[in-house]
Design a protein around this motif. Structure first.
Motif, PDB file in Angstrom:
ATOM      1  N   PHE A   1       0.842  -1.133  -0.062  1.00  0.00           N
ATOM      2  CA  PHE A   1      -0.036  -0.107   0.004  1.00  0.00           C
ATOM      3  C   PHE A   1       0.821   1.237   0.010  1.00  0.00           C
ATOM      4  O   PHE A   1       0.803   2.119  -0.664  1.00  0.00           O
ATOM      5  N   PHE A   2       1.732   1.204   1.125  1.00  0.00           N
ATOM      6  CA  PHE A   2       2.911   2.208   0.641  1.00  0.00           C
ATOM      7  C   PHE A   2       4.231   1.646   1.297  1.00  0.00           C
ATOM      8  O   PHE A   2       4.289   0.842   2.128  1.00  0.00           O
ATOM      9  N   ASP A   3       5.411   2.059   0.694  1.00  0.00           N
ATOM     10  CA  ASP A   3       6.557   1.276   1.131  1.00  0.00           C
ATOM     11  C   ASP A   3       7.645   2.594   1.242  1.00  0.00           C
ATOM     12  O   ASP A   3       8.105   2.962   0.107  1.00  0.00           O
ATOM     13  N   ASN A   4       7.880   3.074   2.191  1.00  0.00           N
ATOM     14  CA  ASN A   4       8.747   4.016   2.476  1.00  0.00           C
ATOM     15  C   ASN A   4      10.244   3.553   2.688  1.00  0.00           C
ATOM     16  O   ASN A   4      10.377   3.013   3.933  1.00  0.00           O
ATOM     17  N   LYS A   5      11.010   3.899   1.634  1.00  0.00           N
ATOM     18  CA  LYS A   5      12.374   3.379   1.862  1.00  0.00           C
ATOM     19  C   LYS A   5      13.203   3.689   2.755  1.00  0.00           C
ATOM     20  O   LYS A   5      14.159   3.419   3.310  1.00  0.00           O
ATOM     21  N   VAL A   6      13.036   5.102   3.034  1.00  0.00           N
ATOM     22  CA  VAL A   6      13.686   5.917   4.358  1.00  0.00           C
ATOM     23  C   VAL A   6      13.340   5.457   5.498  1.00  0.00           C
ATOM     24  O   VAL A   6      14.500   5.254   6.417  1.00  0.00           O
ATOM     25  N   THR A   7      12.186   5.477   5.862  1.00  0.00           N
ATOM     26  CA  THR A   7      11.808   5.043   7.164  1.00  0.00           C
ATOM     27  C   THR A   7      11.693   3.423   7.599  1.00  0.00           C
ATOM     28  O   THR A   7      11.522   2.871   8.522  1.00  0.00           O
ATOM     29  N   GLY A   8      11.718   2.822   6.030  1.00  0.00           N
ATOM     30  CA  GLY A   8      11.290   1.261   6.471  1.00  0.00           C
ATOM     31  C   GLY A   8      10.057   1.079   6.585  1.00  0.00           C
ATOM     32  O   GLY A   8       9.664  -0.124   6.909  1.00  0.00           O
ATOM     33  N   VAL A   9       9.119   1.989   6.559  1.00  0.00           N
ATOM     34  CA  VAL A   9       7.633   1.759   6.894  1.00  0.00           C
ATOM     35  C   VAL A   9       6.890   1.390   5.690  1.00  0.00           C
ATOM     36  O   VAL A   9       6.819   2.021   4.660  1.00  0.00           O
ATOM     37  N   LYS A  10       6.530  -0.161   5.720  1.00  0.00           N
ATOM     38  CA  LYS A  10       5.972  -0.486   4.817  1.00  0.00           C
ATOM     39  C   LYS A  10       4.513  -1.366   5.279  1.00  0.00           C
ATOM     40  O   LYS A  10       4.380  -1.979   6.290  1.00  0.00           O
ATOM     41  N   VAL A  11       3.588  -0.804   4.624  1.00  0.00           N
ATOM     42  CA  VAL A  11       2.087  -1.462   4.708  1.00  0.00           C
ATOM     43  C   VAL A  11       1.741  -2.170   3.374  1.00  0.00           C
ATOM     44  O   VAL A  11       1.764  -1.686   2.380  1.00  0.00           O
ATOM     45  N   MET A  12       1.168  -3.478   3.490  1.00  0.00           N
ATOM     46  CA  MET A  12       0.864  -4.197   2.385  1.00  0.00           C
ATOM     47  C   MET A  12      -0.624  -3.856   2.260  1.00  0.00           C
ATOM     48  O   MET A  12      -1.371  -3.622   3.044  1.00  0.00           O
ATOM     49  N   ASP A  13      -0.848  -3.993   0.897  1.00  0.00           N
ATOM     50  CA  ASP A  13      -2.662  -3.978   0.526  1.00  0.00           C
ATOM     51  C   ASP A  13      -3.382  -5.022   1.244  1.00  0.00           C
ATOM     52  O   ASP A  13      -4.617  -4.801   1.689  1.00  0.00           O
ATOM     53  N   TRP A  14      -2.731  -6.147   1.705  1.00  0.00           N
ATOM     54  CA  TRP A  14      -3.504  -7.341   2.402  1.00  0.00           C
ATOM     55  C   TRP A  14      -4.011  -6.578   3.634  1.00  0.00           C
ATOM     56  O   TRP A  14      -4.984  -7.121   4.380  1.00  0.00           O
TER      57      TRP A  14
END
Lengths: 641, 277
Positions: A408-421
């Motif tokens: 859903f979003f994948d912020n490479k800087v902070t490493g915060v990643k949320v998947m569409d599932w």
């Protein structure tokens, strides 16, 4: 083009702070009686002026008029959104036929006010327009069925700065219109009092630094009032990202038009700890004026939606076995700020309700005395939120074999990643209104007689008083006795009669086409004399009660699980279709401020991811949640010494 | 070579241009660089003020007014620079936005209002969609399967016998309404679609069932049923008008798109998907 340029501006202007010194909205018995006639008559059905059934709807739906939704590929506008909510079959933006299992009762199309597509309405045949030779020419072309050609001429005129100056703006008149007017028109067209309510509304999208402080604004009024103003935006100088400025706008609207508006705060789980401040907000102290103003305008809180559920968090509520539910707790809206545990207290509803008690003690006013609702925040014009019929949050998340596997979003800087599932098929707002009209629904929202559901349409009644007896649950007419002897959800209890503890009549009926109920819980939060805040979750009614006894630790055995994930199916062979009980607080101290709300939990059912895996014959990523227990949260009833 | 160059029209053109440029630069205080004009016209300012007033319900102060103008200029500068740099290219938001604006304009050109005959024809053509639903007055007695165990049959048969002989039967306690008056949608809202469907052909005035719902089993007695029927135009006029206008707008938009589309030769470098019309 000029119209678009005009819209955008970057300069900061400070307006004087204006506190609204009026009621902060309490619903005591006298007020409730005014709303719901409770004079006794012989016939149990005569004079029933209280709400007979909850009305289900969505207060937060985006269409192609929202900039981001459009960019995502949304093709359905407000009209299509209302059609769909009323039960019509449509083709989604990805061309898939889609229909609700049953119509909704109401819908607020809440497109982002910033950059809401707007375009001068040059086609309405206004005298000013016809006075200009070019305007007259275009008007005639449109009237003779050559609207397309006129449109092309107009576009060319815009893009070459050849647009007649006299046609550009009509100061002081209402001719300057666009998507806002189209939004109003669509609501007016589909609003059908008694059948379906199409509210006028919009979303104010304060999002500085990716910290989500959005609010949805809902008008009680019709288009004749709503079209006297333009929605409040974030970009200065017309707008601001400070909620206090939004409240000023709301006040100005009411003063000018005599209308009414209320705000619903967006799920705060992506706000980086800014949604429920206790010390300061945008450089201003959280003082009595802040508390009064916020409580006056922000009547409801969006507890659950597609971007997760924000009722409770396991770190804040370690003893709540159901707190681990559809959480989005990795970062903020764009993943630019990673979540720190100390932010959670200022993002989750239960913690805010608790902090509200403490603020009330010190300020005299509780800023966080809000009602609970759920809504979609879907960006594809489709309020389709049941697990087996989930059309996603955005157009790329409409059903496809790939939708579970993308980020859903994948912020490479902070490493915060949320998947569409992780996107939730949630939720709806349930409103105890007496009639399906803008006025009646809005008034019920204003008095906070609402509850949130994560998708199913279970019916939940919740009343608090001093005299409820176990026998009150036997008649199975909870409303009749509930309104007669107590206050409904959103109400207030005051001044405990000597030696009495508050008692609560709570009842839940499963969704007619949904799953059985696991249990009803009552969640209590209170402020101790030493200033400490406490919370406790009580299991008050159990499905399959005869075979489920609390163990020595006080924990009730789980209801069981009939879900067949591979076939995305379950059976109603466990749990109960309805639960009702009277519960008296066993730990009551009349000197302590407290709130009580009901949480209704369904038996486990397949999550949308299980339906996807089955339908598309794909394998979900290993960490995907495939089973969930849907639920409802009522607005609390508050006790104030 | 030089002579040939002197006769070349392009050379004349360049020379003239250079002269003009020099003269312009000399006359302008800005010196070397020629500067584009940004005109903030009276109507532009009025528009800014009007926009402000519509949001804030009051005129801007002098300071705010200046702020509006300054920020408009600032935006205009950035906007023009952005265009000069081609920043709008390849931006999906800008692309979608421009496309949306054209659609707004086209949508605003509403098709002609339908005549009475056209409305009637549309209604006749879609009679099913506007059908007036059947309405019911019914009673029900509920049997909770989770309380009744494996064989609810005996209890239901007994209850039915009692009901048929005119005695009252309570059934299992429930919050579901014992009596309901409403259309099929209202019945479905309370008891679910399957239950509502099973009422369509049920005999009237006698106890029937058991009928299954999501809650359990019910004995049902329909006291009265007004059969559904096609709606008259008077009853559904505004719905028909709205839907017909919707269909026409769609058709007009499609036709308009076709005309625009015909101006292009579309080539798709993908064997699997020939260009859709």
């Amino acid at each position: 083009m000029n119209a678009a340029k005009l819209m955008i501006a970057i300069v900061l202007i400070t307006f004087g702070h204006q506190a609204i010194a009026s009621d902060v909205g309490t619903l005591d018995k006298a007020t409730a009686e005014k709303a719901h006639l409770s004079k006794p008559v012989y016939s149990p059905y005569a004079g029933r002026n209280y709400p007979q059934r909850p009305l289900f709807g969505d207060t937060h739906l985006h269409t192609s008029f929202s900039m981001d939704a459009g960019a995502f590929g949304a093709r359905l506008g407000p009209r299509e959104a209302y059609r769909f909510a009323r039960g019509e079959q449509l083709n989604s933006s990805t061309g898939q036929p889609v229909k609700l299992s049953r119509p909704l009762d109401f819908l607020v199309v809440a497109d982002h006010s910033d950059n809401m597509g707007f375009f001068p309405d040059l086609f309405a045949g206004k005298p000013e327009l016809l006075a200009d030779p070019t305007g007259k020419k275009w008007y005639d072309m449109i009237q003779s069925g050559r609207g397309g050609e006129a449109a092309m001429e107009i576009i060319v005129a815009f893009s070459h700065a050849a647009f007649p100056k006299d046609l550009m703006y009509f100061p002081g008149s209402s001719k300057y219109r666009g998507a806002w007017q189209a939004t109003i028109d669509a609501a007016e067209e589909f609003n059908e009092p008694g059948q379906f309510t199409a509210f006028i509304g919009y979303e104010w999208t304060s999002n500085t630094g990716g910290n989500n402080l959005h609010r949805n604004i809902i008008f009680r009024d019709n288009g004749d009032k709503a079209n006297q103003v333009d929605p409040f935006t974030v970009y200065p100088p017309y707008g601001s990202d400070n909620p206090a400025k939004l409240w000023e706008w709301m006040s100005a609207y009411e003063q000018k038009t005599g209308g009414r508006v209320l705000a619903i705060a967006h799920n705060g789980n992506l706000s980086s700890g800014l949604m429920f401040p206790v010390v300061e907000s945008f450089g201003q102290p959280v003082d009595r004026a802040y508390a009064e103003t916020r409580a006056h305008w922000e009547r409801l809180y969006e507890t659950t939606q597609t971007k997760g559920t924000g009722e409770a968090h396991p770190i804040l509520s370690p003893n709540d076995e159901f707190a681990q539910f559809e959480l989005w707790d990795k970062g903020n809206l764009d993943g630019s700020v990673a979540k720190k545990p100390e932010m959670l207290e200022f993002e989750y509803a239960r913690a805010a309700l608790k902090n509200g008690l403490r603020l009330e003690q010190s300020l005299g006013v509780n800023p966080y005395k809000f009602g609970l609702i759920g809504s979609s925040d879907a960006h594809n014009g489709l309020s389709a939120l049941s697990e087996e019929n989930f059309f996603g949050k955005t157009v790329p998340q409409e059903p496809s074999p790939e939708r579970m596997t993308k980020p859903f979003f994948d912020n490479k800087v902070t490493g915060v990643k949320v998947m569409d599932w992780e996107v939730s098929a949630s939720g709806y707002a349930a409103v105890w209104a007496t009639d399906n009209t803008r006025e009646s629904l809005w008034d019920a929202m204003q008095r906070k007689e609402t509850y949130a559901t994560t998708g199913p349409r279970m019916i939940v009644r919740f009343f608090g008083g001093w005299d409820f007896q176990p026998g009150d649950a036997h008649g199975r007419l909870p409303a009749a006795v509930g309104y007669a002897k107590g206050v409904p959800m959103g109400g207030d209890l005051r001044a405990a009669p000597g030696g009495k503890s508050p008692s609560f009549l709570v009842a839940a009926l499963k969704d007619p086409i949904g799953a059985n109920l696991d249990r009803i819980q009552i969640v209590k939060g209170w402020l101790k004399a030493d200033g400490g805040l406490e919370e406790k979750v009580y299991d008050v009614a159990l499905g399959d009660a005869e075979r489920r006894k609390a163990g020595r630790d006080g924990m009730v055995p789980a209801v069981g699980n009939t879900v067949d994930v591979a076939n995305a199916s379950w059976t109603n062979t466990i749990g109960d279709p309805e639960l009702i009980t009277v519960w008296k607080d066993p730990d009551f101290d009349p000197a302590e401020r407290a709130f009580y709300y009901a949480r209704v939990i369904e038996i486990p059912t397949p999550r949308w991811t299980a339906y996807d895996a089955k339908f598309f014959g794909v394998k979900a990523p290993a960490e995907t949640t495939m089973v969930l227990q849907e639920r409802a949260y009522t607005t609390p009833i508050w006790y104030t010494p | 070579m030089i002579q040939r160059l002197l006769r070349e029209p392009l050379f004349h053109f360049l020379l003239l241009g250079a002269l003009l440029f020099a003269a312009y630069a000399a006359l302008n205080q800005g010196g070397f660089g020629a500067r584009d004009e940004i005109l903030v016209s009276t109507s532009q300012v009025e528009g800014l003020i009007m926009q402000f007033e519509r949001v804030w319900q009051r005129p801007p102060t002098a300071e705010e007014r200046q702020g509006l103008i300054d920020s408009w200029i600032r935006d205009e500068v950035f906007y023009r620079e952005a265009l000069a740099m081609g920043l709008e290219q390849g931006d999906p938001v800008v692309r979608r936005r421009m496309s949306q604006k054209v659609q707004f304009i086209v949508d605003s050109g509403a098709p002609a209002a339908p005549t009475e005959a056209e409305l009637q024809a549309f209604l006749d053509e879609h009679a099913d969609k506007y059908r007036v639903e059947p309405t019911y007055k019914l009673q029900q007695v509920y049997f909770d399967l989770s309380k009744r165990g494996a064989d609810p049959e005996a209890a239901i048969v007994a209850a039915r016998g009692a009901l048929e002989s005119g005695r009252a039967v309570a059934g299992d306690p429930t919050m579901l309404p014992a009596r309901l008056a409403g259309d099929a949608t209202e019945v479905a809202r309370n008891f679910g679609d399957d239950f509502a469907r099973s009422l369509r052909d049920m005999p009237i005035g006698t106890w029937q069932g058991p009928v299954r719902s999501g809650f359990g089993l019910h004995l049902v007695r329909i006291d009265s049923r007004d059969e559904g029927r096609p709606a008259t135009l008077a009853e559904v006029r505004s719905d028909v008008e709205r839907d017909l206008m919707h269909v026409r707008t769609q058709a007009a938009n499609d036709a308009y798109y076709r005309r625009l589309r015909d101006k292009y030769v579309v080539r798709v470098e993908d064997d699997a998907s020939p260009p859709a019309g």
